[in-house]
Design a protein around this motif. Structure first.
Motif, PDB file in Angstrom:
ATOM      1  N   PRO A 199      42.106  13.553 -37.967  1.00  0.00           N
ATOM      2  CA  PRO A 199      41.015  13.391 -37.380  1.00  0.00           C
ATOM      3  C   PRO A 199      39.668  13.918 -36.675  1.00  0.00           C
ATOM      4  O   PRO A 199      39.357  14.186 -36.653  1.00  0.00           O
ATOM      5  CB  PRO A 199      41.669  12.804 -35.933  1.00  0.00           C
ATOM      6  CG  PRO A 199      43.193  13.788 -35.600  1.00  0.00           C
ATOM      7  CD  PRO A 199      42.661  14.054 -37.466  1.00  0.00           C
ATOM      8  N   GLY A 200      38.653  12.927 -37.460  1.00  0.00           N
ATOM      9  CA  GLY A 200      37.105  13.684 -36.953  1.00  0.00           C
ATOM     10  C   GLY A 200      36.537  14.096 -38.219  1.00  0.00           C
ATOM     11  O   GLY A 200      35.516  14.063 -38.224  1.00  0.00           O
ATOM     12  N   VAL A 232      42.829   9.747 -41.795  1.00  0.00           N
ATOM     13  CA  VAL A 232      42.491   9.917 -40.677  1.00  0.00           C
ATOM     14  C   VAL A 232      43.399   9.944 -40.133  1.00  0.00           C
ATOM     15  O   VAL A 232      42.903  11.277 -38.579  1.00  0.00           O
ATOM     16  CB  VAL A 232      41.696   8.624 -40.688  1.00  0.00           C
ATOM     17  CG1 VAL A 232      41.472   8.240 -38.400  1.00  0.00           C
ATOM     18  CG2 VAL A 232      40.639   8.200 -41.028  1.00  0.00           C
ATOM     19  N   LYS A 265      34.047  13.662 -32.844  1.00  0.00           N
ATOM     20  CA  LYS A 265      35.646  13.002 -32.581  1.00  0.00           C
ATOM     21  C   LYS A 265      35.802  11.567 -33.553  1.00  0.00           C
ATOM     22  O   LYS A 265      34.569  11.403 -34.195  1.00  0.00           O
ATOM     23  CB  LYS A 265      34.956  12.551 -31.202  1.00  0.00           C
ATOM     24  CG  LYS A 265      35.106  13.249 -30.235  1.00  0.00           C
ATOM     25  CD  LYS A 265      36.142  14.167 -30.038  1.00  0.00           C
ATOM     26  CE  LYS A 265      35.543  15.488 -29.604  1.00  0.00           C
ATOM     27  NZ  LYS A 265      35.522  15.662 -28.303  1.00  0.00           N
ATOM     28  N   GLN A 266      36.878  11.357 -33.510  1.00  0.00           N
ATOM     29  CA  GLN A 266      36.935  10.281 -34.348  1.00  0.00           C
ATOM     30  C   GLN A 266      37.013   8.722 -33.943  1.00  0.00           C
ATOM     31  O   GLN A 266      37.751   8.704 -32.661  1.00  0.00           O
ATOM     32  CB  GLN A 266      38.404  10.219 -35.077  1.00  0.00           C
ATOM     33  CG  GLN A 266      38.742   9.077 -36.016  1.00  0.00           C
ATOM     34  CD  GLN A 266      38.098   8.853 -37.295  1.00  0.00           C
ATOM     35  OE1 GLN A 266      38.512  10.455 -37.850  1.00  0.00           O
ATOM     36  NE2 GLN A 266      38.042   7.917 -37.076  1.00  0.00           N
ATOM     37  N   ILE A 301      37.640   4.734 -34.343  1.00  0.00           N
ATOM     38  CA  ILE A 301      38.871   3.457 -35.641  1.00  0.00           C
ATOM     39  C   ILE A 301      38.046   2.126 -34.988  1.00  0.00           C
ATOM     40  O   ILE A 301      38.513   2.169 -33.493  1.00  0.00           O
ATOM     41  CB  ILE A 301      39.877   3.763 -35.211  1.00  0.00           C
ATOM     42  CG1 ILE A 301      40.245   5.376 -36.229  1.00  0.00           C
ATOM     43  CG2 ILE A 301      40.761   3.544 -36.149  1.00  0.00           C
ATOM     44  CD1 ILE A 301      42.003   5.984 -35.856  1.00  0.00           C
ATOM     45  N   VAL A 335      39.643  10.868 -30.114  1.00  0.00           N
ATOM     46  CA  VAL A 335      40.664   9.464 -30.962  1.00  0.00           C
ATOM     47  C   VAL A 335      40.190   8.383 -30.155  1.00  0.00           C
ATOM     48  O   VAL A 335      40.860   7.701 -29.527  1.00  0.00           O
ATOM     49  CB  VAL A 335      41.545  10.081 -31.781  1.00  0.00           C
ATOM     50  CG1 VAL A 335      41.929   8.375 -32.480  1.00  0.00           C
ATOM     51  CG2 VAL A 335      41.874  10.710 -31.853  1.00  0.00           C
ATOM     52  N   ASN A 377      34.420   7.682 -40.603  1.00  0.00           N
ATOM     53  CA  ASN A 377      34.024   8.220 -39.345  1.00  0.00           C
ATOM     54  C   ASN A 377      32.599   7.155 -38.805  1.00  0.00           C
ATOM     55  O   ASN A 377      31.879   7.337 -39.471  1.00  0.00           O
ATOM     56  CB  ASN A 377      34.805   9.452 -38.600  1.00  0.00           C
ATOM     57  CG  ASN A 377      34.223   9.257 -37.257  1.00  0.00           C
ATOM     58  OD1 ASN A 377      34.772   8.791 -36.544  1.00  0.00           O
ATOM     59  ND2 ASN A 377      33.964  10.565 -37.052  1.00  0.00           N
ATOM     60  N   THR A 408      37.324  13.655 -41.774  1.00  0.00           N
ATOM     61  CA  THR A 408      37.185  12.782 -42.913  1.00  0.00           C
ATOM     62  C   THR A 408      35.535  12.485 -42.507  1.00  0.00           C
ATOM     63  O   THR A 408      34.603  11.880 -42.097  1.00  0.00           O
ATOM     64  CB  THR A 408      38.373  12.106 -43.081  1.00  0.00           C
ATOM     65  OG1 THR A 408      37.806  10.883 -42.358  1.00  0.00           O
ATOM     66  CG2 THR A 408      39.838  12.605 -43.272  1.00  0.00           C
ATOM     67  N   GLY A 449      30.954   5.009 -42.041  1.00  0.00           N
ATOM     68  CA  GLY A 449      32.163   5.313 -42.626  1.00  0.00           C
ATOM     69  C   GLY A 449      32.475   4.621 -43.427  1.00  0.00           C
ATOM     70  O   GLY A 449      32.124   4.586 -44.680  1.00  0.00           O
ATOM     71  N   HIS A 499      30.935  10.714 -32.350  1.00  0.00           N
ATOM     72  CA  HIS A 499      30.719  10.422 -32.972  1.00  0.00           C
ATOM     73  C   HIS A 499      29.635  12.195 -33.905  1.00  0.00           C
ATOM     74  O   HIS A 499      29.989  13.186 -34.166  1.00  0.00           O
ATOM     75  CB  HIS A 499      29.548   9.839 -33.847  1.00  0.00           C
ATOM     76  CG  HIS A 499      29.710   8.800 -35.858  1.00  0.00           C
ATOM     77  ND1 HIS A 499      28.799  10.574 -36.413  1.00  0.00           N
ATOM     78  CD2 HIS A 499      30.665   8.976 -36.835  1.00  0.00           C
ATOM     79  CE1 HIS A 499      29.248  10.068 -37.571  1.00  0.00           C
ATOM     80  NE2 HIS A 499      30.521   9.351 -37.899  1.00  0.00           N
TER      81      HIS A 499
END
Ligand code: ADP
Ligand code: MG
Length: 476
Positions: free
Chosen positions: A168-169, A164, A270-271, A273, A239, A174, A171, A297, A266
């Motif tokens: 970021p975003g 990730v 955008k990521q 976590i 993120v 997410n 993979t 995710g 999403h």
């Protein structure tokens, strides 16, 4: 001859399920709902634009095959993408099979309920009217990947966090949901991902926020009638890291606002976590629609570290602080505090403080007293691993031999003694003790305990061994 959409999609799913991993199936196909079948066009509803793109990029060949199998070569698939503006209206995009052109689709206008305009946004983290670049990430630089020791307990979580961080975003992870018990490194790992993203992509706006803080900011925003600013602020983050989402449990309004932020981020690639002390299935008081999004995710768990990892963590912390402790002391800490890294670290710090305040040398004795006094839960109970280590040291045997299948007399005896003390001094079940001693069953452990008791009654030398060992194992 007219077919119904549900059985058709059901038949497609059956084939798809056989062709991809269960995890992928759950993530990408279970959330899909078949909505209608007109002539040879099957319409399926997907939760977001991102979701649709992912299907297109990764499963189009498979989808094409199954659709054509069910509906013939003229079969087509249409996606209906749920819009997040509270209406049930959905705008289906038509995707023709076999000729696909997802580029043009990507440019199709998607109406976002809350468009961000940077100028007027109030930052709930203080500064009104800030610009995006000014957002403070709230990251703790010492919680880096470099300082995060890898072990079996955290391999998946660490690797997915790493993936990730590099993309970021971009993979399938997410959101990335990291879950695990207290003090096992969730917060550390979440920061590590943020730090690494900041390093590699300085232009991305990364934000770490605890879920409680998020909830409080939201309540303040309601009070001050600035909820729109609140939402806008969060929607411009690239993120977003939210720690301990289990605190959202039972807070409906907060979940609601988070749901909107989540969807917006999403959909825009955008990521997100998240960390939690429980896996999604066990989160009580959390709305179903949020839970289902958490499952989109990857959920990766952090387990309790094994002995080697605990030793490595202690060594890393000591190295970082320029300290050197006697080996038996670190071993003792790693052996006796086996569930929680934070507690182990706390013990190390307390030990150092004690030693310097009282000008005492750091000895095993001091470590034992300290662990007993300051560490909760774990203090009174030694671990099976520690018992095995002490027994092995005492008889000068290697731990691997103790755990092996060897029937050599002295090894059998040491093994039985470890089982005996494990039964006596820990709360472990016979089966668990057996599993730790080279995969023996509970009957073997029971037999060992009896043998040791009998021998101690008849053999003086043997009894002396036991008393010696018991002293070493007892925490003063
Ligand atoms: P959690 O958020 O899961 O309760 P934390 O991330 O706060 O746990 O971790 C507790 C402490 O343990 C932190 O100081 C952290 O640096 C340390 N820690 C946990 N796991 C590791 C690890 N694998 N390597 C190094 N330090 C770790
Ligand atoms: Mg934490």
């Amino acid at each position: 001859m007219s077919k119904n959409h549900e059985p058709v999609w059901g038949a497609c799913l059956k084939v798809i399920k056989d062709n991809i991993s269960l995890q992928a199936f759950k993530t990408w196909f279970e959330p899909i709902v078949a909505v209608r079948l007109d002539a040879n066009v099957l319409t399926i509803q997907v939760p977001s634009h991102f979701f649709y793109e992912w299907l297109e990029e990764n499963y189009i060949v498979l989808l094409k095959k199954v659709i054509q199998k069910e509906l013939g070569t003229e079969g087509r698939l249409e996606y209906s993408i749920i819009m997040e503006n509270n209406t049930t209206k959905s705008t289906p995009y038509t995707v023709k099979l076999p000729a696909l052109n997802s580029k043009s689709l990507r440019n199709a206008p998607v109406s976002m309920p809350l468009n961000v305009s940077e100028k007027q946004i109030r930052n709930p983290f203080i500064i009104p009217g800030l610009k995006k670049v000014n957002v403070d990430s709230n990251l703790n630089p010492s919680y880096s990947f470099d300082n995060f020791v890898e072990g079996d307990c955290n391999r998946l979580a660490r690797a997915s966090g790493y993936a990730v961080a590099n993309k970021p975003g971009g993979t399938a992870f997410n959101p990335l949901l990291i879950y695990g018990g207290v003090g096992l490194g969730k917060t550390h790992l979440a920061h590590a991902i943020g730090i690494s993203i900041k390093d590699q992509f300085p232009n991305k706006t990364v934000l770490y926020v605890g879920s409680e803080k998020f909830a409080h900011q939201f309540i303040d925003a309601i009070k001050n009638q600035t909820t729109n600013d609140f939402i806008h602020f969060y929607q411009m983050i690239d993120v977003l890291i939210i720690d301990d989402v289990q605190f959202f449990s039972g807070k409906e309004k907060t979940q609601d606002v988070f749901f909107h932020v989540f969807n917006h981020l999403h959909q825009n690639g955008k990521q997100i976590i998240l960390t939690s002390d429980k896996p999604p299935v066990e989160m009580q008081g959390m709305e179903q629609r949020l839970l289902s999004r958490f499952k989109w995710g990857l959920s990766a768990d952090l387990g309790a570290p094994d002995l080697e990892t605990r030793m490595a963590i202690l060594e890393k912390k000591m190295y970082g602080n320029g300290i050197d402790l006697p080996k038996d002391v670190t071993e003792y800490l790693a052996y006796s505090i086996n569930t929680n890294v934070r507690e182990m670290e706390g013990a190390l710090n307390t030990l150092l403080a004690q030693a310097s305040l009282n000008k005492k040398a750091i000895t095993l004795e001091l470590a034992k007293q300290m662990v007993d006094k300051f560490v909760k839960n774990t203090a009174r109970e030694v671990s099976i691993e520690y018992i095995q280590k002490v027994v092995c040291d005492y008889f000068d045997l290697a731990l691997e031999i103790l755990k092996s299948k060897t029937r050599k007399r002295e090894v059998v005896q040491a093994r039985q003694i470890s089982m005996y003390f494990s039964k006596k001094m820990t709360k472990s079940s016979l089966a668990n003790i057996g599993a730790h001693c080279g995969g023996k069953d509970h009957a073997t452990v029971l037999h060992a305990c009896r043998t040791v008791t009998n021998l101690s009654e008849t053999d003086k030398q043997f009894r002396a061994y036991l008393e010696d060992l018991e002293k070493k194992l007892t925490i003063q």
